[in-house]
Design a protein around this motif. Structure first.
Motif, PDB file in Angstrom:
ATOM      1  N   SER A 115     -10.342  11.421   1.566  1.00 21.83           N
ATOM      2  CA  SER A 115      -9.350  11.281   0.502  1.00 21.83           C
ATOM      3  C   SER A 115      -9.857  11.768  -0.848  1.00 21.83           C
ATOM      4  O   SER A 115      -9.178  12.515  -1.564  1.00 21.83           O
ATOM      5  N   ASP A 116     -11.063  11.359  -1.237  1.00 23.98           N
ATOM      6  CA  ASP A 116     -11.595  11.763  -2.543  1.00 23.98           C
ATOM      7  C   ASP A 116     -11.774  13.282  -2.620  1.00 23.98           C
ATOM      8  O   ASP A 116     -11.504  13.891  -3.663  1.00 23.98           O
ATOM      9  N   TYR A 117     -12.205  13.875  -1.527  1.00 28.03           N
ATOM     10  CA  TYR A 117     -12.374  15.332  -1.524  1.00 28.03           C
ATOM     11  C   TYR A 117     -11.023  16.039  -1.664  1.00 28.03           C
ATOM     12  O   TYR A 117     -10.900  17.022  -2.407  1.00 28.03           O
ATOM     13  N   ILE A 118      -9.999  15.531  -0.986  1.00 19.39           N
ATOM     14  CA  ILE A 118      -8.664  16.129  -1.078  1.00 19.39           C
ATOM     15  C   ILE A 118      -8.129  16.027  -2.507  1.00 19.39           C
ATOM     16  O   ILE A 118      -7.523  16.972  -3.036  1.00 19.39           O
ATOM     17  N   LYS A 119      -8.381  14.899  -3.154  1.00 14.96           N
ATOM     18  CA  LYS A 119      -7.982  14.756  -4.562  1.00 14.96           C
ATOM     19  C   LYS A 119      -8.667  15.804  -5.428  1.00 14.96           C
ATOM     20  O   LYS A 119      -8.053  16.438  -6.288  1.00 14.96           O
ATOM     21  N   GLN A 120      -9.948  15.960  -5.222  1.00 18.58           N
ATOM     22  CA  GLN A 120     -10.734  16.908  -6.008  1.00 18.58           C
ATOM     23  C   GLN A 120     -10.280  18.348  -5.765  1.00 18.58           C
ATOM     24  O   GLN A 120     -10.153  19.139  -6.702  1.00 18.58           O
ATOM     25  N   ALA A 121     -10.012  18.675  -4.500  1.00 21.72           N
ATOM     26  CA  ALA A 121      -9.645  20.037  -4.150  1.00 21.72           C
ATOM     27  C   ALA A 121      -8.206  20.356  -4.519  1.00 21.72           C
ATOM     28  O   ALA A 121      -7.859  21.524  -4.740  1.00 21.72           O
ATOM     29  N   GLY A 122      -7.347  19.322  -4.573  1.00 17.99           N
ATOM     30  CA  GLY A 122      -5.952  19.552  -4.916  1.00 17.99           C
ATOM     31  C   GLY A 122      -5.191  20.312  -3.841  1.00 17.99           C
ATOM     32  O   GLY A 122      -4.510  21.303  -4.124  1.00 17.99           O
ATOM     33  N   VAL A 123      -5.296  19.832  -2.599  1.00 18.74           N
ATOM     34  CA  VAL A 123      -4.606  20.463  -1.471  1.00 18.74           C
ATOM     35  C   VAL A 123      -3.669  19.440  -0.834  1.00 18.74           C
ATOM     36  O   VAL A 123      -4.104  18.328  -0.493  1.00 18.74           O
ATOM     37  N   PRO A 124      -2.390  19.770  -0.644  1.00 16.11           N
ATOM     38  CA  PRO A 124      -1.474  18.828   0.009  1.00 16.11           C
ATOM     39  C   PRO A 124      -1.952  18.465   1.411  1.00 16.11           C
ATOM     40  O   PRO A 124      -2.300  19.330   2.215  1.00 16.11           O
ATOM     41  N   MET A 125      -1.988  17.178   1.699  1.00 11.84           N
ATOM     42  CA  MET A 125      -2.398  16.669   3.005  1.00 11.84           C
ATOM     43  C   MET A 125      -1.261  15.812   3.558  1.00 11.84           C
ATOM     44  O   MET A 125      -0.855  14.831   2.936  1.00 11.84           O
ATOM     45  N   ILE A 126      -0.745  16.195   4.711  1.00 12.94           N
ATOM     46  CA  ILE A 126       0.350  15.460   5.348  1.00 12.94           C
ATOM     47  C   ILE A 126      -0.254  14.754   6.541  1.00 12.94           C
ATOM     48  O   ILE A 126      -0.546  15.366   7.561  1.00 12.94           O
ATOM     49  N   SER A 127      -0.466  13.465   6.400  1.00 14.67           N
ATOM     50  CA  SER A 127      -1.314  12.753   7.360  1.00 14.67           C
ATOM     51  C   SER A 127      -0.540  11.703   8.145  1.00 14.67           C
ATOM     52  O   SER A 127       0.389  11.074   7.629  1.00 14.67           O
ATOM     53  N   SER A 128      -0.966  11.506   9.383  1.00 18.64           N
ATOM     54  CA  SER A 128      -0.426  10.423  10.198  1.00 18.64           C
ATOM     55  C   SER A 128      -1.178   9.123   9.969  1.00 18.64           C
ATOM     56  O   SER A 128      -0.716   8.058  10.372  1.00 18.64           O
ATOM     57  N   ALA A 129      -2.349   9.193   9.352  1.00 21.05           N
ATOM     58  CA  ALA A 129      -3.190   8.011   9.175  1.00 21.05           C
ATOM     59  C   ALA A 129      -2.481   6.969   8.320  1.00 21.05           C
ATOM     60  O   ALA A 129      -1.970   7.266   7.242  1.00 21.05           O
ATOM     61  N   GLY A 130      -2.473   5.732   8.796  1.00 21.94           N
ATOM     62  CA  GLY A 130      -1.698   4.703   8.129  1.00 21.94           C
ATOM     63  C   GLY A 130      -2.439   3.901   7.080  1.00 21.94           C
ATOM     64  O   GLY A 130      -1.896   2.912   6.589  1.00 21.94           O
ATOM     65  N   SER A 131      -3.641   4.283   6.718  1.00 23.84           N
ATOM     66  CA  SER A 131      -4.455   3.504   5.775  1.00 23.84           C
ATOM     67  C   SER A 131      -3.650   3.090   4.545  1.00 23.84           C
ATOM     68  O   SER A 131      -3.208   3.922   3.758  1.00 23.84           O
ATOM     69  N   GLU A 132      -3.487   1.794   4.373  1.00 27.64           N
ATOM     70  CA  GLU A 132      -2.579   1.271   3.351  1.00 27.64           C
ATOM     71  C   GLU A 132      -2.878   1.793   1.942  1.00 27.64           C
ATOM     72  O   GLU A 132      -1.991   2.256   1.234  1.00 27.64           O
ATOM     73  N   ASP A 133      -4.124   1.702   1.532  1.00 25.25           N
ATOM     74  CA  ASP A 133      -4.422   1.978   0.129  1.00 25.25           C
ATOM     75  C   ASP A 133      -4.329   3.444  -0.250  1.00 25.25           C
ATOM     76  O   ASP A 133      -4.361   3.784  -1.433  1.00 25.25           O
ATOM     77  N   LEU A 134      -4.200   4.332   0.713  1.00 23.29           N
ATOM     78  CA  LEU A 134      -3.984   5.735   0.375  1.00 23.29           C
ATOM     79  C   LEU A 134      -2.662   5.938  -0.347  1.00 23.29           C
ATOM     80  O   LEU A 134      -2.482   6.903  -1.094  1.00 23.29           O
ATOM     81  N   THR A 135      -1.717   5.011  -0.121  1.00 18.28           N
ATOM     82  CA  THR A 135      -0.437   5.069  -0.840  1.00 18.28           C
ATOM     83  C   THR A 135      -0.138   3.731  -1.527  1.00 18.28           C
ATOM     84  O   THR A 135       1.022   3.404  -1.779  1.00 18.28           O
ATOM     85  N   GLN A 136      -1.198   2.990  -1.849  1.00 13.65           N
ATOM     86  CA  GLN A 136      -0.976   1.708  -2.506  1.00 13.65           C
ATOM     87  C   GLN A 136      -1.930   1.523  -3.691  1.00 13.65           C
ATOM     88  O   GLN A 136      -1.675   2.038  -4.771  1.00 13.65           O
ATOM     89  N   ARG A 137      -3.045   0.818  -3.518  1.00 11.16           N
ATOM     90  CA  ARG A 137      -3.893   0.461  -4.652  1.00 11.16           C
ATOM     91  C   ARG A 137      -4.774   1.603  -5.139  1.00 11.16           C
ATOM     92  O   ARG A 137      -5.198   1.617  -6.291  1.00 11.16           O
ATOM     93  N   ASP A 138      -5.076   2.549  -4.281  1.00  9.24           N
ATOM     94  CA  ASP A 138      -5.863   3.722  -4.653  1.00  9.24           C
ATOM     95  C   ASP A 138      -5.118   4.970  -4.167  1.00  9.24           C
ATOM     96  O   ASP A 138      -5.606   5.714  -3.312  1.00  9.24           O
ATOM     97  N   PRO A 139      -3.928   5.199  -4.703  1.00  7.58           N
ATOM     98  CA  PRO A 139      -3.070   6.249  -4.144  1.00  7.58           C
ATOM     99  C   PRO A 139      -3.649   7.646  -4.336  1.00  7.58           C
ATOM    100  O   PRO A 139      -4.255   7.956  -5.359  1.00  7.58           O
ATOM    101  N   ASN A 140      -3.458   8.461  -3.324  1.00  2.15           N
ATOM    102  CA  ASN A 140      -3.879   9.853  -3.379  1.00  2.15           C
ATOM    103  C   ASN A 140      -2.654  10.698  -3.724  1.00  2.15           C
ATOM    104  O   ASN A 140      -1.717  10.792  -2.919  1.00  2.15           O
TER     105      ASN A 140
END
Length: 414
Positions: A115-140
Motif C-alpha cells: 500500500s505505501d509503495y502504491i501511494k508513493q508511486a501514484g498508480v491506480p490499484m483495483i484490489s480484491s483484498a478486503g483489508s479494512e484500513d486500506l479504505t478506512q483509518r489509513d486510506p490509500n
C-alpha cells in the motif's frame, strides 16, 4: 478432487482467445493500455489464483482484449501469496513495465504490504483484498475496491442470523490473519449489539489441513458456527466436520469465501444448508451475470465464485472509467478520480458505486447452499441493498473504533 494447476492452465489455453494470462507479458501494441495483474500461481492459494485469472480472461475475451476500446497489454505476475514477493512484483510492474493501472493483489496481507509503495508511486490499484484500513483509518487514495471490505458482508449476515434464523449463541472459527479477524469482527459486533452472544473464538493457521482439534473443541451449546475461511479451507473444514458428525447438531454460517462456488463442485452433503453472505452469487439473474456464468462454464466447466467475480468487477470499473475518459489513461490521477466517482450501472453483482474512500457500495446477498439439477449452488435467499463498509453506523463514529482484530470487539461472553 481439486483441479491441478496444469489442468487449469490447459483449460485456459483451450478456452480463452486471449492468451495473456499464461505468459509474463504480451508484446506491446500501439496505444495499448498497460495493465498489471497480480495473481497467485504458487502454493495453497494457487487454485484461487487460477479462478482469479479465469475471471479476467473471460472479461477480456468478451471485449476482444480491449478495455475502453484500448487494446490491453497485460503483465501478469505471481505474488506467491507472500507480502515481500508482492512488493517486489509491484515495483516491477510500476518501474519496469510502466503500467497504467494494477488489478490485484488477492490477499489482504499482500495489499497491506504494498500500500505505501502504491501511494508513493501514484498508480491506480483495483484490489480484491478486503483489508479494512486500506479504505478506512489509513486510506490509500490510489486504491479502488469493487468487491467489499472484509467485514462488509459479515455485518448483514449477523443481522440475518439474529433476526431471521433466530440464532442467539454462536461460536466462530477464523484464519489467524487480518482477513479472519476482520470478517469475524464485523459479524461479532453486529450480532452482539442485537442481543446475541459470541461464546467462543478459535483461530487457525492459514495452512491447516487438519481441523480435528478445533472441531472437538467447539462448544456443545452453540446454535451455529461462523467460518472466516478462504481458498480451499472452507471445503477442508466442512469435510472434516461431517466426518466428526458436527453437521447433525450445528448450523454453519460463513463469509464470502467459506463455500465459494469454485470449490462447491468438489463438495457434497457437508455443504448443503450452509448460509453465507457475499456481494456475488453465480445465481444472480441480471443479464451481465448470466452472460458471465455462461462464458465461464463454456471455457472452464465450472461456476464462477468470489475470485473470478471480483476480478471481473475490477476490470468493469476500469473499463467504465476509461470509456468516460475516451481512452486517455496517461493522467493516472484523473483515471483514479474517474473510477471512484463513476457509477457502474451494469455489473455482474448489480449496480455499483464507490464511497469517497474508494470502497464499493452495493448489494450484499445472503446465500444458502442447495442442489439445483444435481449441482451445488449458492442460492440467494435475501438481499440487503446498497450496503456500505460502515453498515448502519455513521462513518465518523465507526472510524473512532480500532480496526477489527483479535481483541476488538471485546468478548465478554467467552
Amino acid at each position: 478432487m481439486f483441479m491441478s494447476r496444469r489442468s487449469i492452465l490447459k483449460s485456459m489455453a483451450a478456452g480463452a482467445a486471449v492468451p495473456t494470462l499464461s505468459a509474463p507479458y504480451v508484446r506491446a501494441q500501439a496505444s495499448t493500455l498497460r495493465l498489471g495483474f497480480m495473481t497467485i500461481r504458487t502454493g495453497q492459494m494457487a487454485a484461487a489464483g487460477a479462478n482469479y485469472e479465469q475471471g479476467l480472461s473471460v472479461f477480456l475475451k468478451q471485449r476482444s482484449n480491449k478495455i475502453g476500446d484500448r487494446p490491453v497489454e497485460l503483465f501478469a505476475v505471481d505474488t506467491t501469496n507472500n507480502p515481500a514477493v508482492a512488493r517486489s512484483k509491484a515495483q516491477e510492474l510500476v518501474e519496469s513495465r510502466k503500467v497504467h493501472a494494477i488489478i490485484g493483489p488477492i490477499s489482504a496481507f499482500e495489499a497491506l504490504a504494498i500500500s505505501d509503495y502504491i501511494k508513493q508511486a501514484g498508480v491506480p490499484m483495483i484490489s480484491s483484498a478486503g483489508s479494512e484500513d486500506l479504505t478506512q483509518r489509513d486510506p490509500n487514495p490510489w486504491l479502488l475496491r469493487p468487491g467489499s471490505s472484509c467485514a462488509q458482508c459479515s455485518h448483514p449476515l449477523a443481522d440475518y442470523a439474529f433476526k431471521r434464523l433466530g440464532h442467539r449463541r454462536i461460536s466462530t472459527i477464523g484464519e489467524d490473519n487480518a482477513y479472519g479477524y476482520e470478517q469475524t469482527g464485523g459479524f461479532h459486533r453486529v450480532f452482539e449489539e442485537l442481543g446475541g452472544k459470541i461464546i467462543q473464538k478459535q483461530w487457525v493457521p492459514t495452512a491447516s489441513p487438519d481441523y480435528a482439534t478445533y472441531i472437538a473443541s467447539i462448544k456443545p451449546d452453540a446454535d451455529a458456527l461462523f467460518m472466516a475461511l478462504a481458498g480451499p479451507n472452507g471445503f477442508r473444514f466442512l469435510r472434516q466436520a461431517q466426518e466428526y458428525g458436527l453437521n447433525a447438531r450445528l448450523k454453519f454460517l460463513g463469509g464470502y469465501t467459506a463455500v465459494d462456488e469454485s470449490f462447491l463442485r468438489n463438495m457434497g452433503e457437508e455443504a448443503v444448508g450452509a448460509i453465507t453472505s457475499s456481494f456475488y452469487s453465480s445465481e444472480l439473474e441480471n443479464e451481465e451475470n448470466k452472460r458471465f456464468v455462461a462464458d465461464i462454464r463454456r471455457d472452464y466447466d465450472l461456476l464462477p465464485g468470489y475470485y473470478a467475480a471480483v476480478v471481473h468487477l475490477a476490470a468493469a470499473a476500469l473499463d467504465n472509467a476509461v470509456r468516460k475518459l475516451d481512452g486517455e489513461v496517461e493522467d493516472r490521477a484523473r483515471l483514479m478520480k474517474t473510477m471512484r466517482t463513476s457509477a457502474v450501472a451494469n455489473t455482474i453483482r448489480g449496480p455499483l458505486t464507490f464511497d469517497d474512500l474508494g470502497n464499493a457500495i452495493g448489494n450484499v446477498y445472503i446465500r444458502n447452499v442447495v442442489r439445483v439439477k444435481g449441482k451445488l449452488v449458492n442460492s440467494v435467499v435475501e438481499t440487503y441493498e446498497n450496503v456500505s463498509q460502515f453498515w448502519s453506523y455513521k462513518e465518523s463514529e465507526f472510524l473512532k473504533n480500532p480496526v477489527y482484530s483479535r481483541d476488538f470487539p471485546a468478548s465478554p461472553n467467552i
